[in-house]
Design a protein around this motif. Structure first.
Motif, PDB file in Angstrom:
ATOM      1  N   VAL A   1      12.649  -1.289   1.417  1.00 57.95           N
ATOM      2  CA  VAL A   1      11.657  -2.139   0.768  1.00 57.95           C
ATOM      3  C   VAL A   1      11.847  -2.019  -0.742  1.00 57.95           C
ATOM      4  O   VAL A   1      11.911  -0.909  -1.269  1.00 57.95           O
ATOM      5  CB  VAL A   1      10.226  -1.704   1.154  1.00 57.95           C
ATOM      6  CG1 VAL A   1       9.185  -2.511   0.386  1.00 57.95           C
ATOM      7  CG2 VAL A   1      10.011  -1.837   2.659  1.00 57.95           C
ATOM      8  N   PRO A   2      11.973  -3.138  -1.464  1.00 53.86           N
ATOM      9  CA  PRO A   2      12.121  -3.040  -2.920  1.00 53.86           C
ATOM     10  C   PRO A   2      10.838  -2.520  -3.570  1.00 53.86           C
ATOM     11  O   PRO A   2       9.762  -2.629  -2.975  1.00 53.86           O
ATOM     12  CB  PRO A   2      12.414  -4.488  -3.327  1.00 53.86           C
ATOM     13  CG  PRO A   2      11.870  -5.324  -2.222  1.00 53.86           C
ATOM     14  CD  PRO A   2      12.007  -4.510  -0.968  1.00 53.86           C
TER      15      PRO A   2
ATOM     16  N   GLY B   1       5.650  10.021  -7.457  1.00 54.88           N
ATOM     17  CA  GLY B   1       6.896   9.774  -8.173  1.00 54.88           C
ATOM     18  C   GLY B   1       6.948  10.410  -9.544  1.00 54.88           C
ATOM     19  O   GLY B   1       6.130  11.263  -9.907  1.00 54.88           O
ATOM     20  N   THR B   2       7.904   9.952 -10.339  1.00 51.57           N
ATOM     21  CA  THR B   2       8.189  10.582 -11.628  1.00 51.57           C
ATOM     22  C   THR B   2       7.129  10.293 -12.690  1.00 51.57           C
ATOM     23  O   THR B   2       7.128  10.937 -13.742  1.00 51.57           O
ATOM     24  CB  THR B   2       9.556  10.106 -12.151  1.00 51.57           C
ATOM     25  OG1 THR B   2       9.573   8.667 -12.186  1.00 51.57           O
ATOM     26  CG2 THR B   2      10.672  10.586 -11.237  1.00 51.57           C
TER      27      THR B   2
ATOM     28  N   ARG C   1       8.400   7.762   2.067  1.00 54.15           N
ATOM     29  CA  ARG C   1       9.804   7.612   1.690  1.00 54.15           C
ATOM     30  C   ARG C   1      10.640   7.099   2.862  1.00 54.15           C
ATOM     31  O   ARG C   1      11.573   6.312   2.687  1.00 54.15           O
ATOM     32  CB  ARG C   1      10.369   8.958   1.207  1.00 54.15           C
ATOM     33  CG  ARG C   1       9.562   9.629   0.119  1.00 54.15           C
ATOM     34  CD  ARG C   1       9.370   8.725  -1.073  1.00 54.15           C
ATOM     35  NE  ARG C   1      10.626   8.525  -1.791  1.00 54.15           N
ATOM     36  CZ  ARG C   1      10.856   7.503  -2.601  1.00 54.15           C
ATOM     37  NH1 ARG C   1       9.955   6.556  -2.770  1.00 54.15           N
ATOM     38  NH2 ARG C   1      12.017   7.409  -3.231  1.00 54.15           N
ATOM     39  N   VAL C   2      10.287   7.551   4.050  1.00 56.56           N
ATOM     40  CA  VAL C   2      10.994   7.088   5.251  1.00 56.56           C
ATOM     41  C   VAL C   2      10.565   5.668   5.592  1.00 56.56           C
ATOM     42  O   VAL C   2      11.403   4.812   5.911  1.00 56.56           O
ATOM     43  CB  VAL C   2      10.723   8.039   6.433  1.00 56.56           C
ATOM     44  CG1 VAL C   2      11.425   7.536   7.693  1.00 56.56           C
ATOM     45  CG2 VAL C   2      11.180   9.455   6.100  1.00 56.56           C
ATOM     46  N   TYR C   3       9.268   5.407   5.523  1.00 57.37           N
ATOM     47  CA  TYR C   3       8.763   4.074   5.841  1.00 57.37           C
ATOM     48  C   TYR C   3       9.423   3.010   4.964  1.00 57.37           C
ATOM     49  O   TYR C   3       9.812   1.936   5.446  1.00 57.37           O
ATOM     50  CB  TYR C   3       7.247   4.035   5.644  1.00 57.37           C
ATOM     51  CG  TYR C   3       6.661   2.641   5.748  1.00 57.37           C
ATOM     52  CD1 TYR C   3       6.260   2.123   6.974  1.00 57.37           C
ATOM     53  CD2 TYR C   3       6.533   1.837   4.619  1.00 57.37           C
ATOM     54  CE1 TYR C   3       5.750   0.839   7.073  1.00 57.37           C
ATOM     55  CE2 TYR C   3       6.022   0.555   4.707  1.00 57.37           C
ATOM     56  CZ  TYR C   3       5.630   0.051   5.933  1.00 57.37           C
ATOM     57  OH  TYR C   3       5.135  -1.227   6.026  1.00 57.37           O
TER      58      TYR C   3
ATOM     59  N   ALA D   1       0.827  -1.210   0.000  1.00 57.50           N
ATOM     60  CA  ALA D   1       0.000   0.000   0.000  1.00 57.50           C
ATOM     61  C   ALA D   1       0.861   1.259   0.000  1.00 57.50           C
ATOM     62  O   ALA D   1       0.587   2.220  -0.739  1.00 57.50           O
ATOM     63  CB  ALA D   1      -0.925  -0.004   1.216  1.00 57.50           C
ATOM     64  N   VAL D   2       1.913   1.268   0.802  1.00 56.70           N
ATOM     65  CA  VAL D   2       2.768   2.454   0.887  1.00 56.70           C
ATOM     66  C   VAL D   2       3.569   2.629  -0.402  1.00 56.70           C
ATOM     67  O   VAL D   2       3.807   3.755  -0.851  1.00 56.70           O
ATOM     68  CB  VAL D   2       3.694   2.366   2.116  1.00 56.70           C
ATOM     69  CG1 VAL D   2       4.674   3.532   2.139  1.00 56.70           C
ATOM     70  CG2 VAL D   2       2.869   2.360   3.400  1.00 56.70           C
ATOM     71  N   THR D   3       3.974   1.525  -1.020  1.00 57.06           N
ATOM     72  CA  THR D   3       4.673   1.618  -2.305  1.00 57.06           C
ATOM     73  C   THR D   3       3.759   2.217  -3.367  1.00 57.06           C
ATOM     74  O   THR D   3       4.179   3.062  -4.175  1.00 57.06           O
ATOM     75  CB  THR D   3       5.162   0.232  -2.756  1.00 57.06           C
ATOM     76  OG1 THR D   3       6.096  -0.275  -1.791  1.00 57.06           O
ATOM     77  CG2 THR D   3       5.837   0.302  -4.116  1.00 57.06           C
ATOM     78  N   TRP D   4       2.511   1.805  -3.375  1.00 57.86           N
ATOM     79  CA  TRP D   4       1.532   2.374  -4.311  1.00 57.86           C
ATOM     80  C   TRP D   4       1.380   3.876  -4.068  1.00 57.86           C
ATOM     81  O   TRP D   4       1.351   4.671  -5.014  1.00 57.86           O
ATOM     82  CB  TRP D   4       0.198   1.661  -4.130  1.00 57.86           C
ATOM     83  CG  TRP D   4      -0.895   2.183  -5.015  1.00 57.86           C
ATOM     84  CD1 TRP D   4      -1.140   1.844  -6.308  1.00 57.86           C
ATOM     85  CD2 TRP D   4      -1.894   3.149  -4.655  1.00 57.86           C
ATOM     86  NE1 TRP D   4      -2.234   2.541  -6.789  1.00 57.86           N
ATOM     87  CE2 TRP D   4      -2.716   3.348  -5.797  1.00 57.86           C
ATOM     88  CE3 TRP D   4      -2.185   3.857  -3.489  1.00 57.86           C
ATOM     89  CZ2 TRP D   4      -3.798   4.229  -5.795  1.00 57.86           C
ATOM     90  CZ3 TRP D   4      -3.258   4.738  -3.485  1.00 57.86           C
ATOM     91  CH2 TRP D   4      -4.053   4.914  -4.629  1.00 57.86           C
TER      92      TRP D   4
END
Length: 244
Positions: A145-146, A88-89, A201-203, A79-82
């Motif tokens: 996290v990748p 993002g870019t 970004r920190v997580y 969820a955080v990556t999403w």
């Protein structure tokens, strides 16, 4: 939407111009915009000093990252990556382009495009320059996290760009929305998105806390300058328009 907010702004500018005179309005606008920008730039400088000296607020970097690692889970990571990808870019330009297209059509003006493009260009330049000049390493890949990121860490580009671009769009909406509640909701949603992107970004272990803090301060400073310039240009157009 009606023209009520624009009419109110025109009326307020006209009254201010009459009360303070041309130079008074200029001085007031510059003070209201550039003083906060200077203070925010000083705060950003303070964060940089802390990072360079490895003390002060920089002492929180590792504990905050450790705390973030302690609450990770596969579902939350996804969820955080999403969420971080929205800032993002690819995600942020798409969201900004959609918002600017609506604003340009709504206002029948190219101002939203020009202002947002200028905001994004300045933000991008600050990100590139900061990373090149400071060259700080990101947290270790074993703590992240990748998918992994390999560019320099300081400042956080996601945080800086989301602050500036989202802030610019929110400012333009604030000017032209009729409802007080609509304005409040706009500002709350914008602030929430900016905060969420930065904290993501920190997580994820892609940035240190201070990378995000300096990005927020720089972004707010640049936003204050942009709004000041826009207000000055707008006041110049409306200065000689009689109050309704």
């Amino acid at each position: 939407m009606s023209d009520a907010p624009a009419a109110r702004l025109q009326h307020q500018v006209s009254r201010a111009a009459q009360a303070l005179g041309k130079h008074g309005v200029l001085l007031l606008t510059l003070t209201a915009g550039l003083v906060p920008a200077l203070l925010l730039a000083l705060l950003a400088g303070g964060v940089y000093d802390a990072v360079a000296e490895e003390d002060g607020v920089a002492a929180l970097d590792q504990p905050v990252l450790t705390a973030a690692q302690s609450i990770r889970s596969p579902g939350l990571d996804t969820a955080v990556t999403w969420l971080t990808n929205l800032g993002g870019t690819i995600g942020l330009p798409l969201l900004a382009a959609a918002a600017v297209a609506v604003l340009c059509r709504w206002q029948r003006s190219w101002t939203p495009l020009i202002l947002t493009a200028s905001a994004a260009a300045g933000s991008l330049l600050m990100t590139i320059a900061g990373k090149a000049l400071v060259g700080r390493s990101r947290p270790a890949l074993s703590d992240a996290v990748p998918p992994y990121e390999y560019s320099a860490s300081f400042p956080s580009g996601h945080s800086l760009n989301s602050m500036v671009v989202t802030g610019t769009v929110a400012y333009l909406l604030f000017l032209y929305l009729d409802s007080r509640w609509a304005r409040i909701i706009t500002l709350v949603l914008a602030a929430g998105f900016i905060a969420a992107v930065g904290l993501s970004r920190v997580y994820l272990g892609h940035h240190w806390l201070t990378d995000v803090l300096v990005a927020w301060f720089l972004g707010l400073a640049w936003l204050a300058i942009l709004i000041t310039v826009h207000q000055l240009l707008h006041a110049r157009r409306l200065r000689n328009v009689p109050a309704p």
